[in-house]
Scaffold this active site. Structure first.
Site, mmCIF file in Angstrom:
data_model
loop_
_atom_site.group_PDB
_atom_site.id
_atom_site.type_symbol
_atom_site.label_atom_id
_atom_site.label_comp_id
_atom_site.label_asym_id
_atom_site.label_seq_id
_atom_site.Cartn_x
_atom_site.Cartn_y
_atom_site.Cartn_z
ATOM 1 C CG ASP A 117 31.843 42.456 37.147
ATOM 2 O OD1 ASP A 117 32.412 42.523 36.043
ATOM 3 O OD2 ASP A 117 32.385 42.792 38.223
ATOM 4 C CG ASP A 125 37.552 46.913 36.975
ATOM 5 O OD1 ASP A 125 36.389 47.319 36.871
ATOM 6 O OD2 ASP A 125 37.844 45.726 37.191
HETATM 7 C C1 DGJ Z 1 35.185 43.857 38.491
HETATM 8 C C2 DGJ Z 1 34.451 45.155 38.382
HETATM 9 O O1 DGJ Z 1 34.774 45.815 37.242
HETATM 10 C C3 DGJ Z 1 34.713 45.957 39.650
HETATM 11 O O2 DGJ Z 1 34.170 47.236 39.539
HETATM 12 C C4 DGJ Z 1 34.121 45.205 40.788
HETATM 13 O O3 DGJ Z 1 32.735 45.139 40.651
HETATM 14 C C5 DGJ Z 1 34.725 43.822 40.873
HETATM 15 N N1 DGJ Z 1 34.668 43.130 39.619
HETATM 16 C C6 DGJ Z 1 34.036 43.004 41.908
HETATM 17 O O4 DGJ Z 1 34.496 41.722 41.937
#
Ligand code: DGJ
Length: 727
Positions: free
Chosen positions: A463, A529
């Protein structure tokens, strides 16, 4: 995509390309013709549709056929666009190279020294002895017809540094390209298309976020009027780079037009010491006379030809994020793993929340040790359980980030990127770890290596949840985005070297790092997301312009979307995720056995179809009703296809009309049937088309393309799946 064996010499010239004065690269319906006769850099005589096997004299005649000579007194010399625009050659648009040495040597004019071809790469070496700069242009045409282009500039001065501001390799596009297309976006709504006329002036898309960006234009395309998914000529550019960048479409008052792209260098970021050189990222050019789908297919084919392209069936994923968030509890996660395995999941990914101090998103980043308070026996009990169920174990990390509230930040405040004597504002309570500090780099590499080794992690969800702002290197504060980007690449490369088979997902708050630079060392992107299926219809569609479906993660979320609060049927959610790398991000422990059984049917369908979906040709349909979307995948031998017909809004007409299916074999007779469980959409029973019966109907490919198949009358946010097999 590095210079892999998928890139071959596609030459129709003799072994010494300079002897003919022209170089013709041709593959997969594309020609790129370079004029090597001038003492300067080669001009591009043509980039577009294949010209066939023309003799050199006919290729050179392109110059006379299609180029305007100088008209003295009316307009000055009109340099033909080449691979690097030169102000010194009279190009009145944006120069390809800008820089200076103490205010001098700012307008180089290169003389060609040699042209050679090796392993499919054309290398043009040139120099400007006055400006004391050397240049290498590298050009390739891949088997799939993509042009790859990059430039190296070298400081040949014996004593003085050269400050490079920009290096933007370019490709020309013809006057018939009158429309521009690019993409923008934001968190949870990545990849929104934008169009505008390609008039005189420059359209510049810049990214200064230190990462590719949710708003990045995956492609900057110019095309003939009204080009669509399946029609029109389109010339498109992509930059394979994950840091700051610039894409440019520029039309001059002369009518000449170019597309260009390169890294966006911050002030003083690239100062070349004597003898030092800088190489631009690869720029990819894709041309098609079959619209955006044709452009897209070249990228898909090229990615799929890479030796490192994931060839194992893409495993069904269970990601814990929207199921439990930070609420890590062994009993709950064990039950989730049980239910995931029961539904057919093959890879279980433990998301954020497993490491020290990470009980929420305000602390802990940097402290990459399993939190002993939550996991007294480490992750072993969960990992062993997951493996015992036959699933692979994956883990979330965010290695480039650091919370000020972490042991790491307290121990090494100098490892935080900053400049100007101040620290950037926190974003999501976090800062960026300066991986250009060898201490920071070594520490993170050691931690990741240890975790992957100890737990046998097969997959890292990597991430990156904030932009790089004021990203300076301690103590002087010099700009560090370029070197940080290379450090991230090196970190991933080294981890993969140490752990062969380790897969990495590129996630950056969803789709904030989607580019072919990161994809040289990652195996899929997390497109957004937002897993609301309606939003994902669009996000997946446009992300898919660059990436084949197997490289794009798409999950089934809760009935009511956590990011939009919309509610959707499982058929709509699963039928949306089905085509990409399918996963689940949903608390199955709160679902009834009947609901889980329905999900398992979708998992089974994905497993049945993934061979086709992840190897076939992607087709997106231009339908006159903007409420009705259709897309599908046709097998390479055209014996089978799956399409989704989707109402993304309320169709205007009470009878939605036919959907003309492209990409089929015109002479093959197909049987068309609905594909359960994707046959239960609400609305269809008001008037069920004839093909939506168990036995279906038969029709020839040519009829399906020219006449089409009747779409059902769907309620909004519903879809049906259509299966075509050879009758
Ligand atoms: C952002 C990501 O895109 C999510 O899927 C998740 O992993 C969160 N961060 C976790 O903090």
């Amino acid at each position: 995509m590095t210079g892999t064996p998928s890139h071959r010499p596609a030459l129709s010239t003799n072994p010494d390309p300079t002897a003919d004065g022209v170089l013709h690269l041709t593959a997969a319906g594309v020609s790129l013709v370079l004029d090597l006769r001038s003492p300067g850099l080669p001009a591009v005589l043509h980039w577009g549709a294949a010209l066939g096997d023309l003799p050199p004299e006919e290729l050179l005649a392109l110059d006379r056929v299609a180029t305007m000579p100088e008209v003295v007194g009316v307009f000055g010399p009109v340099p033909r666009p080449g691979l690097l625009a030169e102000h010194g050659a009279g190009w009145p648009g944006t120069p390809g190279l800008t820089g200076q040495r103490h205010g001098r040597d700012w307008s180089p004019l290169f003389a060609s020294e040699s042209v050679d071809v090796e392993d499919g790469t054309v290398r043009i070496r040139a120099a400007d002895p006055t400006a004391r700069l050397g240049l290498v242009l590298e050009v390739e045409l891949t088997d799939s017809g993509l042009v790859r282009l990059r430039t190296t500039v070298r400081n040949d001065h014996p004593d003085l540094p050269y400050s490079l501001d920009a290096l933007l390799p370019s490709l020309p596009v013809p006057g018939t390209a009158t429309e521009l297309f690019d993409l923008t976006g934001r968190w949870c709504r990545e990849r929104s298309p934008q169009r505008q006329p390609f008039t005189v002036g420059a359209r510049v898309r810049e990214a200064r976020r230190g990462r590719t960006g949710h708003d990045a234009s995956l492609l900057l395309a110019a095309g003939t009027a009204g080009f669509g998914f399946g029609s029109g000529e389109v010339w498109a550019l992509h930059l394979a780079w994950s840091g700051n960048h610039r894409l440019l479409a520029e039309r001059l008052a002369t009518g000449q037009a170019v597309l260009a792209g390169g890294e966006l260098l911050l002030p003083g970021e690239m100062v070349l010491a004597p003898g030092e050189q800088y190489t631009s990222p690869w720029v990819y050019g894709s041309y098609s006379d079959q619209g955006l789908d044709g452009v897209s297919a070249r990228f898909h084919d090229d990615l799929r030809a890479r030796p490192a392209h994931p060839r194992e069936p893409r495993p069904v994923v269970l990601n814990t994020w929207e199921a439990v968030y930070f609420d890590h509890d062994l009993a709950k996660l064990t039950e989730l793993a049980d239910l995931a395995a029961e539904a057919g999941v093959e890879r279980f990914v433990l998301d954020d929340g497993w490491f020290r101090h990470r009980r929420h998103d305000r602390a802990g980043l940097g402290d990459w040790y399993v939190d002993e308070t939550v996991w007294p026996k480490g992750l072993h009990p969960l990992v062993d359980h997951v493996r015992g169920l036959g699933m692979e174990f994956g883990l979330w990390v965010e290695p480039e980030m650091i919370n000020p509230d972490s042991d790491l930040a307290r121990a090494h405040p100098e490892w935080i990127l900053a400049t100007g004597g101040r620290r950037p504002d926190d974003i999501r309570s976090q800062q960026v770890l300066d991986l250009t500090h060898s201490g920071a780099y070594d520490h993170i590499l050691e931690r990741l290596d240890a975790l992957v080794g100890e737990y046998g992690v097969g997959y890292l969800k990597w991430d990156h949840n904030r932009d790089l702002i004021d990203a300076g290197h301690h103590p002087g504060g010099e700009p560090a985005v370029h070197r940080q980007t290379l450090a991230v690449y090196a970190l991933m490369d080294e981890l993969r070297r140490r752990h062969p088979g380790l897969e990495i997902e590129s996630c950056a708050s969803g789709g904030g790092r989607v580019d072919l630079g990161i994809l040289e060392r990652t195996d899929r992107v997390w497109a957004s997301d937002c897993i609301d299926a309606l939003e994902r219809q669009a996000i997946n569609r446009w992300t898919g312009l660059l990436l084949p479906p197997e490289l794009v993660g798409s999950h089934v979320g809760a009935d009511r979307s956590h990011t939009t609060s919309r509610t959707h049927d499982l058929a709509f959610r699963a039928g949306t995720a089905l085509f990409q790398h399918f996963g689940i991000e949903w608390d199955l422990t709160r679902k009834t056995p009947a609901e889980r059984a329905e999900l398992a049917r979708w998992v089974a369908l994905y497993k049945q179809l993934r061979g086709l979906l992840h190897s076939g040709r992607v087709v997106r349909i231009d339908h006159p009703d903007p409420a009705l979307w259709a897309h599908g995948v046709v097998a390479h031998d055209r014996s089978e296809a799956v399409f989704a017909l989707t109402a993304v809004a309320t169709p205007v007409a009470s009878l939605p009309g036919t959907v003309r299916l492209r990409g089929l074999d015109p002479d093959t007779v197909y049987r068309l049937r609905p594909l359960p469980p994707g046959d239960t959409a609400s609305g269809v029973d008001r008037a069920r088309p004839a093909w939506m019966t168990p036995q279906g109907v038969t029709a020839r490919g040519s009829v399906l393309e020219r006449v089409g198949v009747q779409a059902p009358n769907l309620h909004p946010e519903q879809l049906v799946l259509l299966h075509l097999t050879k009758a």
